[in-house]
Design an enzyme around this catalytic site. Structure first.
Site, PDB file in Angstrom:
ATOM      1  N   HIS A 214     -24.001 -10.628  31.297  1.00  0.00           N
ATOM      2  CA  HIS A 214     -25.398 -10.675  30.856  1.00  0.00           C
ATOM      3  C   HIS A 214     -26.224 -11.503  31.846  1.00  0.00           C
ATOM      4  O   HIS A 214     -25.707 -11.942  32.887  1.00  0.00           O
ATOM      5  CB  HIS A 214     -25.523 -11.184  29.422  1.00  0.00           C
ATOM      6  CG  HIS A 214     -24.998 -12.572  29.190  1.00  0.00           C
ATOM      7  ND1 HIS A 214     -25.549 -13.690  29.754  1.00  0.00           N
ATOM      8  CD2 HIS A 214     -23.957 -13.021  28.428  1.00  0.00           C
ATOM      9  CE1 HIS A 214     -24.895 -14.764  29.361  1.00  0.00           C
ATOM     10  NE2 HIS A 214     -23.905 -14.382  28.558  1.00  0.00           N
TER      11      HIS A 214
ATOM     12  N   HIS B  95     -20.736 -22.745  20.794  1.00  0.00           N
ATOM     13  CA  HIS B  95     -20.657 -21.387  20.256  1.00  0.00           C
ATOM     14  C   HIS B  95     -21.133 -21.258  18.824  1.00  0.00           C
ATOM     15  O   HIS B  95     -21.305 -20.147  18.326  1.00  0.00           O
ATOM     16  CB  HIS B  95     -19.223 -20.850  20.395  1.00  0.00           C
ATOM     17  CG  HIS B  95     -18.843 -20.582  21.814  1.00  0.00           C
ATOM     18  ND1 HIS B  95     -18.286 -21.547  22.625  1.00  0.00           N
ATOM     19  CD2 HIS B  95     -18.991 -19.475  22.578  1.00  0.00           C
ATOM     20  CE1 HIS B  95     -18.091 -21.026  23.832  1.00  0.00           C
ATOM     21  NE2 HIS B  95     -18.506 -19.783  23.830  1.00  0.00           N
TER      22      HIS B  95
ATOM     23  N   LYS C 187     -23.124 -13.575  24.626  1.00  0.00           N
ATOM     24  CA  LYS C 187     -22.685 -12.406  23.866  1.00  0.00           C
ATOM     25  C   LYS C 187     -22.233 -12.818  22.478  1.00  0.00           C
ATOM     26  O   LYS C 187     -22.430 -12.097  21.517  1.00  0.00           O
ATOM     27  CB  LYS C 187     -21.548 -11.707  24.602  1.00  0.00           C
ATOM     28  CG  LYS C 187     -22.019 -10.952  25.809  1.00  0.00           C
ATOM     29  CD  LYS C 187     -22.543  -9.588  25.443  1.00  0.00           C
ATOM     30  CE  LYS C 187     -23.288  -9.024  26.632  1.00  0.00           C
ATOM     31  NZ  LYS C 187     -23.537  -7.636  26.655  1.00  0.00           N
TER      32      LYS C 187
ATOM     33  N   HIS D 121     -24.795 -14.880  33.316  1.00  0.00           N
ATOM     34  CA  HIS D 121     -23.787 -14.797  34.383  1.00  0.00           C
ATOM     35  C   HIS D 121     -24.451 -14.412  35.711  1.00  0.00           C
ATOM     36  O   HIS D 121     -24.136 -14.953  36.772  1.00  0.00           O
ATOM     37  CB  HIS D 121     -22.723 -13.748  34.043  1.00  0.00           C
ATOM     38  CG  HIS D 121     -22.084 -13.940  32.704  1.00  0.00           C
ATOM     39  ND1 HIS D 121     -22.184 -13.011  31.700  1.00  0.00           N
ATOM     40  CD2 HIS D 121     -21.360 -14.970  32.200  1.00  0.00           C
ATOM     41  CE1 HIS D 121     -21.519 -13.453  30.635  1.00  0.00           C
ATOM     42  NE2 HIS D 121     -21.027 -14.639  30.912  1.00  0.00           N
TER      43      HIS D 121
ATOM     44  N   CYS E  27     -11.671 -24.710  20.258  1.00  0.00           N
ATOM     45  CA  CYS E  27     -12.646 -23.606  20.246  1.00  0.00           C
ATOM     46  C   CYS E  27     -12.149 -22.529  21.205  1.00  0.00           C
ATOM     47  O   CYS E  27     -12.008 -22.783  22.407  1.00  0.00           O
ATOM     48  CB  CYS E  27     -14.031 -24.076  20.674  1.00  0.00           C
ATOM     49  SG  CYS E  27     -15.151 -22.683  20.954  1.00  0.00           S
TER      50      CYS E  27
ATOM     51  N   CYS F 225     -18.053 -25.392  16.703  1.00  0.00           N
ATOM     52  CA  CYS F 225     -18.200 -25.766  18.113  1.00  0.00           C
ATOM     53  C   CYS F 225     -19.694 -25.926  18.409  1.00  0.00           C
ATOM     54  O   CYS F 225     -20.493 -25.060  18.043  1.00  0.00           O
ATOM     55  CB  CYS F 225     -17.627 -24.650  19.002  1.00  0.00           C
ATOM     56  SG  CYS F 225     -18.179 -24.768  20.715  1.00  0.00           S
TER      57      CYS F 225
ATOM     58  N   LYS G 139     -28.591 -20.944  23.780  1.00  0.00           N
ATOM     59  CA  LYS G 139     -28.015 -20.438  25.020  1.00  0.00           C
ATOM     60  C   LYS G 139     -27.791 -18.941  24.878  1.00  0.00           C
ATOM     61  O   LYS G 139     -27.200 -18.490  23.894  1.00  0.00           O
ATOM     62  CB  LYS G 139     -26.685 -21.134  25.272  1.00  0.00           C
ATOM     63  CG  LYS G 139     -25.922 -20.590  26.460  1.00  0.00           C
ATOM     64  CD  LYS G 139     -24.610 -21.329  26.660  1.00  0.00           C
ATOM     65  CE  LYS G 139     -23.820 -20.763  27.815  1.00  0.00           C
ATOM     66  NZ  LYS G 139     -22.523 -20.236  27.451  1.00  0.00           N
TER      67      LYS G 139
ATOM     68  N   CYS H 163     -14.731 -21.596  24.003  1.00  0.00           N
ATOM     69  CA  CYS H 163     -14.704 -22.497  25.169  1.00  0.00           C
ATOM     70  C   CYS H 163     -13.314 -22.554  25.778  1.00  0.00           C
ATOM     71  O   CYS H 163     -13.159 -23.050  26.892  1.00  0.00           O
ATOM     72  CB  CYS H 163     -15.063 -23.927  24.769  1.00  0.00           C
ATOM     73  SG  CYS H 163     -16.737 -24.155  24.200  1.00  0.00           S
TER      74      CYS H 163
END
Ligand code: MSP
Length: 538
Positions: free
Chosen positions: A28, A165, A316, A31, A137, A162, A313, A140
């Protein structure tokens, strides 16, 4: 793409890396942000005449990938192959990423060397067996400390989440192998102290220093409850922790344990680009692993901020990952490469907004830059039959433009090449473009053209030469950011027969006035930045 001329033989390459990305899903914008930044930095250094090595790749082991593959009813390897071949590599090609290599952690060139590295730490007494229990997690791929977890609400009520996430962590209890990370705190602090630029930006450095000062715990470096990973060589019931496996890509990809000459000419990295979420792995664990094995440490670890959507953030797992194709379909690849580096101060978080992109595209790319290029080419065509005239009798106005260029070139080199201040470096070039537009508005060549006297014609020649020479330099300085567009401009200026290919133009010469010679054949090509079609939204 790598410069391989004889002048580089034996010298160490300027080595830039991106994180290797998890292939649990397609890439996405987040990245692509890091990868484009690395590409611009490495192209910049190539245009400085340096030997450069730009590495990217994929991180294919671990529970996250294994579970994704299971959910799709395929083996992890099949899943990785499909994602790499159908999503990741094609995207980098589409975005004109000129990486010199692409490492996959399932390649034998990597797995065998990772085993050797870990074995050597074991032989040195840096690894011992022990037990661990804690919240983990999978997003991560990391044990968390209880203090950093968030309390869940709604569907996650009563669970611990987390902080990155926003998903529940899992309690894991395992007999594992541990790396004596706790012993490296003082050495790491000393390294940060002696090398103030090792972690950038300053805020990232402070975060890491505070973290290490609190004392480090030993690091669990193996897992025994699943098997999608590289086996621990002395105990095949365990696989190597995915982060230890992944960090080693920076060594295995450049010949660690296999090609000593290449390794010495490349390793360590000069710049590891990382998102701020994975800073500690790169600025704490990675240097400690290298120290433990007697290898040199990287030059710097530079953390970029996050692209945000709705205050979170972009990712996905939060279902906010936007595909780069949605934007390149509308704005084109070069504008895409330019936008995120131009609009967001590197190191800080930034929100993506369609409206902001549209506004900047129109004002800076299409109006300021694109129109300047097409107006100048059209006037050289109309008044001088497309042959760039000699620029005689340059006066103070022309001198001001030449001075502006020298300043922009110096500033862009310092900001992009040294400080990784992409926004500042690009702004320096666009301020210069504005200056040239202002110069044309003041000089009014379309009026001067009506004066058929030799003085009038000489004046017209001076003005158009000044503008075309400014564009020559702009093409060189923006080439790392917008290579296809700058190629078009280079062709339209007829520069190549006189000056050689654009990619071979040196940053150090860009600001030297008078390089484009009279006689160059200037042609008006297609618009550099076509008008955007409405409606914009995908
Ligand atoms: N596989 C590990 C890295 C191992 S490196 C030895 C990993 N992979 S990841 O696929 O989750 O992505 C890592 C990187 O992608 C981030 O560190 C960052 O560089 C980039 N980004 C992912 N999402 C991002 C944003 N929303 N914004 C900016 N960059 C982000 O972690």
């Amino acid at each position: 793409m790598a410069a391989t001329g004889n002048e580089h033989r034996g010298t160490k390459a300027f080595y830039v890396s991106t994180p290797i990305y998890y292939v649990n899903d397609a890439p996405h914008l987040g990245h692509a942000y890091t990868t484009v930044a690395g590409d611009v930095l490495s192209r910049w250094h190539r245009q400085r005449g340096e030997k450069v090595w730009y590495l990217t790749g994929t991180d294919e082991h671990g529970q996250k990938i294994m579970r994704t593959a299971e959910a799709h009813g395929v083996t992890p390897q099949e899943w990785c192959d499909k994602l790499v071949e159908e999503a990741w590599q094609p995207l980098w090609k589409h975005l004109e990423i000129a990486n010199d290599d692409f490492i996959r952690t399932t390649q034998p060139r990597h797995t065998a060397r990772v085993q050797e590295f870990v074995q050597s730490l074991y032989d040195k007494g840096e690894i011992y067996q022990g037990g661990y229990e804690g919240p983990y997690c999978v997003g991560c791929e990391e044990y968390k400390t209880p203090g950093e977890l968030l309390d869940g609400a709604g569907e996650y009520a009563g669970q611990k989440l987390c902080p990155i996430h926003k998903r529940p962590v899992e309690m894991l209890k395992e007999e594992n192998y541990f790396f004596k990370l706790s012993e490296y705190g003082p050495k790491l602090l000393e390294h940060y102290e002696r090398n103030p630029g090792f972690i950038q930006p300053e805020s990232a450095r402070n975060e890491v220093v505070n973290f290490v000062r609190q004392g480090l715990q030993d690091l669990s470096i193996s897992r025994s409850t699943f098997d999608w990973g590289i086996r621990i060589p002395w105990d095949d019931k365990h696989v190597i922790y995915v982060w230890v496996d992944a960090l080693l890509n920076y060594a295995t990809a450049v010949g660690y344990g296999a090609d000593q000459e290449k390794f010495e000419q490349t390793f360590p990295a000069d710049v590891h680009l990382v998102g701020k979420d994975i800073l500690r792995f790169h600025a704490v664990i990675w240097p400690a692993m290298l120290m433990a094995n007697g290898l040199p440490l990287p030059g710097k670890v530079v953390a970029n901020g996050w692209l945000m959507v709705g205050g979170e953030k972009m990712s996905k797992s939060n279902l906010t990952g936007i595909s780069p194709h949605q934007l390149t379909d509308h704005f084109g690849v070069d504008a895409y490469r330019w936008y995120f580096l131009r609009a967001i101060q590197f190191g800080q978080d930034g929100s993506f907004s369609w409206e902001d992109f549209q506004a900047r595209y129109t004002s800076e790319l299409a109006n300021d830059f694109g129109n300047l290029a097409s107006r100048v080419a059209a006037m050289v065509g109309r008044y001088f039959d497309g042959v760039l005239p000699q620029g005689p009798a340059a006066g103070p106005a022309e001198q001001a433009v030449a001075d502006g260029l020298a300043k922009a070139a110096r500033e862009a080199d310092e900001r992009i090449g040294e400080r990784l201040d992409f926004a500042g470096g690009i702004a320096a070039v666009f301020d210069f473009i504005k200056q040239v537009n202002g110069y044309l508005t003041e000089q009014e060549p379309w009026k001067v053209a009506k004066d058929a006297s030799p003085e009038g014609q000489a004046r017209l020649a001076a003005i158009l030469y000044t503008a075309a020479e400014s564009l020559r330099a702009t093409a060189v300085l923006l080439n790392p950011v917008m290579p296809a567009t700058c190629e078009k401009l280079w062709a339209s200026l007829g520069a190549e027969p006189h000056l050689g290919p654009l990619a071979e133009q040196r940053v150090a010469d860009a600001g030297t006035w008078g390089r484009l010679p009279a006689g160059a054949r200037v042609t008006k090509g297609e618009a550099l930045f076509p008008r955007l079609e409405e409606p914009a939204r995908a």
